[in-house]
Design a protein around this motif. Structure first.
Motif, mmCIF file in Angstrom:
data_model
loop_
_atom_site.group_PDB
_atom_site.id
_atom_site.type_symbol
_atom_site.label_atom_id
_atom_site.label_comp_id
_atom_site.label_asym_id
_atom_site.label_seq_id
_atom_site.Cartn_x
_atom_site.Cartn_y
_atom_site.Cartn_z
ATOM 1 N N ALA A 12 0.937 -1.144 -0.027
ATOM 2 C CA ALA A 12 0.109 0.239 -0.208
ATOM 3 C C ALA A 12 0.875 1.381 0.059
ATOM 4 O O ALA A 12 0.378 2.182 -0.782
ATOM 5 N N ALA A 13 1.954 1.212 0.764
ATOM 6 C CA ALA A 13 2.920 2.307 0.667
ATOM 7 C C ALA A 13 3.579 2.414 -0.373
ATOM 8 O O ALA A 13 3.701 3.912 -0.779
ATOM 9 N N GLU A 14 3.898 1.619 -1.001
ATOM 10 C CA GLU A 14 4.801 1.546 -2.254
ATOM 11 C C GLU A 14 3.967 1.935 -3.454
ATOM 12 O O GLU A 14 4.462 2.986 -4.250
ATOM 13 N N LEU A 15 2.719 1.615 -3.349
ATOM 14 C CA LEU A 15 1.861 2.013 -4.740
ATOM 15 C C LEU A 15 0.786 2.970 -4.257
ATOM 16 O O LEU A 15 0.194 3.592 -5.167
ATOM 17 N N ASN A 16 0.936 3.722 -3.350
ATOM 18 C CA ASN A 16 0.128 4.967 -2.633
ATOM 19 C C ASN A 16 -1.366 4.453 -2.807
ATOM 20 O O ASN A 16 -2.323 5.164 -3.167
ATOM 21 N N LEU A 17 -1.768 3.213 -2.358
ATOM 22 C CA LEU A 17 -2.861 2.681 -2.018
ATOM 23 C C LEU A 17 -3.508 2.272 -0.891
ATOM 24 O O LEU A 17 -2.430 2.436 0.295
ATOM 25 N N ARG A 18 -4.858 2.199 -0.488
ATOM 26 C CA ARG A 18 -5.218 1.910 0.862
ATOM 27 C C ARG A 18 -4.888 0.359 1.074
ATOM 28 O O ARG A 18 -5.063 -0.554 0.223
ATOM 29 N N GLU A 19 -4.702 0.007 2.131
ATOM 30 C CA GLU A 19 -4.180 -1.448 2.525
ATOM 31 C C GLU A 19 -5.525 -2.280 2.079
ATOM 32 O O GLU A 19 -5.706 -3.428 1.496
ATOM 33 N N GLY A 20 -6.736 -2.027 2.274
ATOM 34 C CA GLY A 20 -7.988 -2.715 2.101
ATOM 35 C C GLY A 20 -8.003 -2.614 0.364
ATOM 36 O O GLY A 20 -8.295 -3.961 -0.155
ATOM 37 N N THR A 21 -7.540 -1.538 -0.331
ATOM 38 C CA THR A 21 -7.625 -1.938 -1.776
ATOM 39 C C THR A 21 -6.602 -2.819 -2.103
ATOM 40 O O THR A 21 -6.785 -3.686 -3.127
ATOM 41 N N VAL A 22 -5.319 -3.002 -1.550
ATOM 42 C CA VAL A 22 -4.278 -3.889 -1.817
ATOM 43 C C VAL A 22 -4.992 -5.241 -1.620
ATOM 44 O O VAL A 22 -4.711 -6.170 -2.575
ATOM 45 N N LYS A 23 -5.793 -5.696 -0.404
ATOM 46 C CA LYS A 23 -6.199 -6.807 -0.116
ATOM 47 C C LYS A 23 -7.036 -7.151 -1.348
ATOM 48 O O LYS A 23 -7.227 -8.555 -1.688
ATOM 49 N N SER A 24 -8.010 -6.274 -1.634
ATOM 50 C CA SER A 24 -9.021 -6.485 -2.836
ATOM 51 C C SER A 24 -8.356 -6.976 -4.179
ATOM 52 O O SER A 24 -8.922 -7.955 -4.691
ATOM 53 N N TYR A 25 -7.270 -6.352 -4.201
ATOM 54 C CA TYR A 25 -6.731 -6.702 -5.659
ATOM 55 C C TYR A 25 -6.079 -8.156 -5.587
ATOM 56 O O TYR A 25 -6.001 -8.865 -6.400
ATOM 57 N N LEU A 26 -5.331 -8.116 -4.611
ATOM 58 C CA LEU A 26 -4.703 -9.562 -4.212
ATOM 59 C C LEU A 26 -5.744 -10.958 -4.453
ATOM 60 O O LEU A 26 -5.510 -11.790 -5.148
ATOM 61 N N GLN A 27 -6.926 -10.525 -3.816
ATOM 62 C CA GLN A 27 -8.129 -11.509 -3.808
ATOM 63 C C GLN A 27 -8.413 -11.694 -5.225
ATOM 64 O O GLN A 27 -8.790 -12.835 -5.659
#
Length: 284
Positions: free
Chosen positions: A244-259
């Protein structure tokens, strides 16, 4: 990539930028170049009526472009002939072309000036947002392309040679994967479609470098750009918070993309998703 190839690649990037500058600002003449040895060498010109600008070399701090380069900010000469805010070292070339208004925008790469883009007209013309904003955008896009090129060349230069002709050494493979993730991170900031397409082709080449011998696994998978960004970071062992920090995203958004990526790859864990993506040639 040798020095000559690097120079040619950068020169082509400047040429594309100059053409875009003329198209977007609608100023009749545009030109520009990169710095070499303390001077800006104009390598591309669009719309000129004479050949007076051919081979123009602008010393840093001199003239309108040299000042823009040194000060790292755009400079405008509404009436170039009478301007008192610049040196007039290049009046012979500029005035012979008949330029009255000249606007110079520095190309800043990681905080340092790499070159200058100019646009101008043969009569006095105001430079408001209609001209300034697209000129800034073109300079930013060129800066991004140069920055990506520098980063890729730097990483390729530091890669150790493979241990054998048949297999890539672990250290080289790890460096390749880090390079891929970094390239994805940089590409996520690029808005220009043509630049993104070139970056995508480069990413595909990097991914193919570590592909095992034989045909790629048969997966009919199409990951979105952000799903690939997140998965590339996950492949390096980054946590959701770090991604999230690297890509300037919310942590929840990162989890969603991963899923979502895991679902497309039919993988129950991120590690399994990374493994399948590598077998499919999506990740290095």
């Amino acid at each position: 990539m040798d020095a000559r190839a690097e120079h040619d690649s950068d020169t082509r990037a400047v040429s594309r930028a100059v053409s875009e500058l003329a198209r977007r600002t609608r100023f009749p003449i545009a030109f520009g170049g990169l710095a070499q040895g303390g001077a800006i060498h104009v390598s591309s010109i669009v719309g000129a009526r004479t050949r007076s600008l051919d081979g123009l070399v602008v010393q840093e701090t001199r003239g309108l472009g040299g000042r823009a380069f040194a000060e790292k900010r755009p400079r405008l000469a509404l009436d170039y002939r009478t301007s008192r805010s610049i040196t007039h070292d290049y009046d012979g070339q500029v005035l012979s072309e008949g330029i009255a208004t000249l606007f110079a925008v520095p190309v800043l790469v990681s905080g340092r000036s790499r070159g200058v883009l100019y646009c101008g007209s043969w009569g006095q013309a105001g430079v408001g947002d209609v001209v300034a904003r697209p000129a800034f955008a073109v300079a930013e896009e060129l800066a991004t392309e140069l920055r990506v090129g520098e980063e890729v060349r730097r990483r390729l230069a530091t890669m150790p040679p493979p241990a054998t002709s048949d297999a890539m050494a672990p250290a080289m493979q790890e460096e390749l994967r880090e390079s891929f993730a970094e390239l994805r991170s940089i590409a996520s900031t690029v808005t220009d479609t043509a630049v993104r397409e070139r970056l995508t082709k480069l990413e595909q080449r990097l991914a193919a470098l570590s592909r095992p011998a034989g045909p790629a696994a048969e997966f009919d998978v199409r990951l979105s750009p952000r799903e690939l960004d997140v998965l590339a970071c996950a492949a390096l062992g980054a946590t959701n918070a770090e991604i999230a920090a690297e890509l300037n995203l919310r942590e929840g958004t990162v989890k969603s993309y991963l899923q979502s990526a895991m679902g497309k790859l039919e993988a129950s864990t991120r590690h399994a998703a990374v493994a399948k993506a590598r077998r499919a040639g999506i990740l290095p």
